[in-house]
Design an enzyme around this catalytic site. Sequence first.
Site, PDB file in Angstrom:
ATOM      1  N   HIS A 143      28.310 -60.313 -44.374  1.00 20.53           N
ATOM      2  CA  HIS A 143      27.481 -61.267 -43.616  1.00 20.53           C
ATOM      3  C   HIS A 143      28.110 -61.736 -42.307  1.00 20.53           C
ATOM      4  CE1 HIS A 143      24.721 -61.572 -46.935  1.00 20.53           C
ATOM      5  NE2 HIS A 143      25.598 -62.125 -47.748  1.00 20.53           N
TER       6      HIS A 143
HETATM    7  C1  TV7 Z   1      28.886 -61.255 -50.025  1.00 16.33           C
HETATM    8  N1  TV7 Z   1      24.332 -69.163 -52.471  1.00 16.33           N
HETATM    9  C2  TV7 Z   1      27.751 -63.519 -50.140  1.00 16.33           C
HETATM   10  C3  TV7 Z   1      26.587 -64.363 -50.621  1.00 16.33           C
HETATM   11  C4  TV7 Z   1      26.496 -65.671 -49.848  1.00 16.33           C
HETATM   12  C5  TV7 Z   1      25.428 -66.588 -50.384  1.00 16.33           C
HETATM   13  C6  TV7 Z   1      24.713 -69.451 -51.247  1.00 16.33           C
HETATM   14  C7  TV7 Z   1      25.824 -70.790 -52.547  1.00 16.33           C
HETATM   15  C8  TV7 Z   1      26.765 -71.814 -53.003  1.00 16.33           C
HETATM   16  C9  TV7 Z   1      27.722 -72.272 -52.096  1.00 16.33           C
HETATM   17  C10 TV7 Z   1      28.643 -73.243 -52.506  1.00 16.33           C
HETATM   18  C11 TV7 Z   1      28.564 -73.740 -53.834  1.00 16.33           C
HETATM   19  C12 TV7 Z   1      26.740 -72.344 -54.292  1.00 16.33           C
HETATM   20  C13 TV7 Z   1      25.883 -72.360 -56.497  1.00 16.33           C
HETATM   21  C14 TV7 Z   1      25.017 -69.954 -53.306  1.00 16.33           C
HETATM   22  C15 TV7 Z   1      21.323 -72.118 -47.725  1.00 16.33           C
HETATM   23  C16 TV7 Z   1      22.449 -72.822 -48.297  1.00 16.33           C
HETATM   24  C17 TV7 Z   1      22.450 -73.231 -49.752  1.00 16.33           C
HETATM   25  C18 TV7 Z   1      25.897 -74.782 -49.767  1.00 16.33           C
HETATM   26  C19 TV7 Z   1      26.068 -75.519 -51.086  1.00 16.33           C
HETATM   27  N2  TV7 Z   1      27.614 -73.270 -54.696  1.00 16.33           N
HETATM   28  C20 TV7 Z   1      27.702 -62.068 -50.591  1.00 16.33           C
HETATM   29  C21 TV7 Z   1      25.260 -67.794 -49.495  1.00 16.33           C
HETATM   30  C22 TV7 Z   1      24.211 -68.757 -50.027  1.00 16.33           C
HETATM   31  C23 TV7 Z   1      29.645 -73.712 -51.658  1.00 16.33           C
HETATM   32  N3  TV7 Z   1      23.923 -69.738 -49.030  1.00 16.33           N
HETATM   33  O1  TV7 Z   1      26.539 -61.401 -50.140  1.00 16.33           O
HETATM   34  C24 TV7 Z   1      30.553 -74.670 -52.086  1.00 16.33           C
HETATM   35  O2  TV7 Z   1      25.819 -71.898 -55.173  1.00 16.33           O
HETATM   36  O3  TV7 Z   1      21.847 -70.107 -49.768  1.00 16.33           O
HETATM   37  C25 TV7 Z   1      22.751 -70.374 -48.987  1.00 16.33           C
HETATM   38  C26 TV7 Z   1      22.610 -71.468 -47.906  1.00 16.33           C
HETATM   39  C27 TV7 Z   1      23.068 -73.928 -47.476  1.00 16.33           C
HETATM   40  C28 TV7 Z   1      24.487 -74.196 -47.956  1.00 16.33           C
HETATM   41  N4  TV7 Z   1      24.496 -74.573 -49.385  1.00 16.33           N
HETATM   42  C29 TV7 Z   1      23.861 -73.541 -50.227  1.00 16.33           C
HETATM   43  O4  TV7 Z   1      27.680 -61.978 -51.992  1.00 16.33           O
HETATM   44  C30 TV7 Z   1      30.223 -61.776 -50.346  1.00 16.33           C
HETATM   45  N5  TV7 Z   1      25.615 -70.470 -51.271  1.00 16.33           N
HETATM   46  C31 TV7 Z   1      29.495 -74.695 -54.255  1.00 16.33           C
HETATM   47  C32 TV7 Z   1      30.484 -75.167 -53.391  1.00 16.33           C
HETATM   48 ZN    ZN Z   2      26.015 -60.995 -52.486  1.00 14.30          ZN
END
Ligand code: TV7
Ligand code: ZN
Length: 380
Positions: A143
């Site tokens: 990403h």
């Molecule tokens: C390659 N999903 C990476 C995949 C990246 C996914 C996301 C989380 C997450 C982050 C945390 C956390 C989480 C339980 C899960 C819109 C948001 C929602 C942050 C809380 N728990 C790969 C990225 C994805 C961080 N992000 O492809 C700290 O889940 O959906 C989102 C973005 C905004 C930010 N918030 C989540 O597999 C390596 N994040 C707990 C603590």
């Molecule tokens: Zn993934």
Amino acid sequence: TERINPHSRPTVSYYFPKDVGAYHYGEKHPMKPHRLTLTNALVMGYGLDKRIHKIYDVRPATREELEAFHDHDYIEYLSKVTPQNQDQMGDSIDIFNCGEDCPVFSGMYDFCRMYAGGTLAACRKLCAGTTDIAINWSGGLHHAKRGEASGFCYVNDIVLGILELLRYHPRVLYVDIDIHHGDGVEQAFYQTNRVMTVSFHKYTGDFFPGTGKLDDNGLGLGKHFALNVPLLDGINDDMYLTVFKSVIENVVDAFRPSAIVLQCGADSLGCDRLGAFNLSIAAHGECVRFVHNFGVPLMVVGGGGYTIKNVSRCWTYETSVLVGASIPNELPSTIYDSFFADSGWKLHPPLTGKVENMNTPVSLRRITTSIRNKLRYLQG
Ligand code: TV7
Ligand code: ZN
Ligand code: CA
């Protein structure tokens, strides 16, 4: 060009940056580099190192190497920011997208230099023609963008690796079986016909990163050289393998890559903490075997995967597939035995059937047919 060993087994090189598994994104964060330590313990426990041509420690990538893709200002920021000084760095947090998903953690820049150094060294070895297959389970952070972090990824080792392969290889195929869309790699090569990107992912609009629809296919010279396979929750082994093999067979036929990069994100397995597919380790590994069987120089990287006992099982099994060894279902005993008690210490635990399958034979048929038609533009 002639292979080093035209008649014997393919040469496999394994890259493991020392201590890369010791970094922490934070207590609650789903990304756990410790899964790399578990993977390595199982790979060694099974004795797969004896089938690997060489195991390499890694020289961390230099700033100049990272700037082959990334903005100077962004790398400058990554190299300077620490958990202690990040508040003084002001709105740079917003500019470079380091926050909840991509926290500033202790040793973050060294972590980036290590996983990127592994993929770079591996791709150089492939260019030199002194290995047929190179593995870096610590890489695959698909990403990361030119000037910002995204989705747990800071530096895009895949883009850096492909840029290295392009010095010698006329056409590079990128295949991504992580459950998330490989947006950073797609974007970097969206306008070139020398890299074909193919991502299989969950696509529902609200699922991260939100891109990767069937009809996003590249721009300019790159038109028709990006493919997306949008899937729904709960896809099972049979359906996934049917779509995967059909698409990849057609792609290899039409594009004739001189090298392949395979991102093996293990969050597409059943029971993943963030994922929603229903794949077994055997089926995930069958995708690796299928790509491997084309006999094209191959770079294999990791990626996502958040139920770490299964991530390490999966990448261990895939290492065995790549070295051509068959390994028993009984896991070897390691100091990490407590992680694997769930299945009675088996390599292939039951992972399927937890999420309802929202894909249908008709929805998948529509995708494979559409992709076959898109590929007709390549034959020219
Ligand atoms: C390659 N999903 C990476 C995949 C990246 C996914 C996301 C989380 C997450 C982050 C945390 C956390 C989480 C339980 C899960 C819109 C948001 C929602 C942050 C809380 N728990 C790969 C990225 C994805 C961080 N992000 O492809 C700290 O889940 O959906 C989102 C973005 C905004 C930010 N918030 C989540 O597999 C390596 N994040 C707990 C603590
Ligand atoms: Zn993934
Ligand atoms: Ca993907």
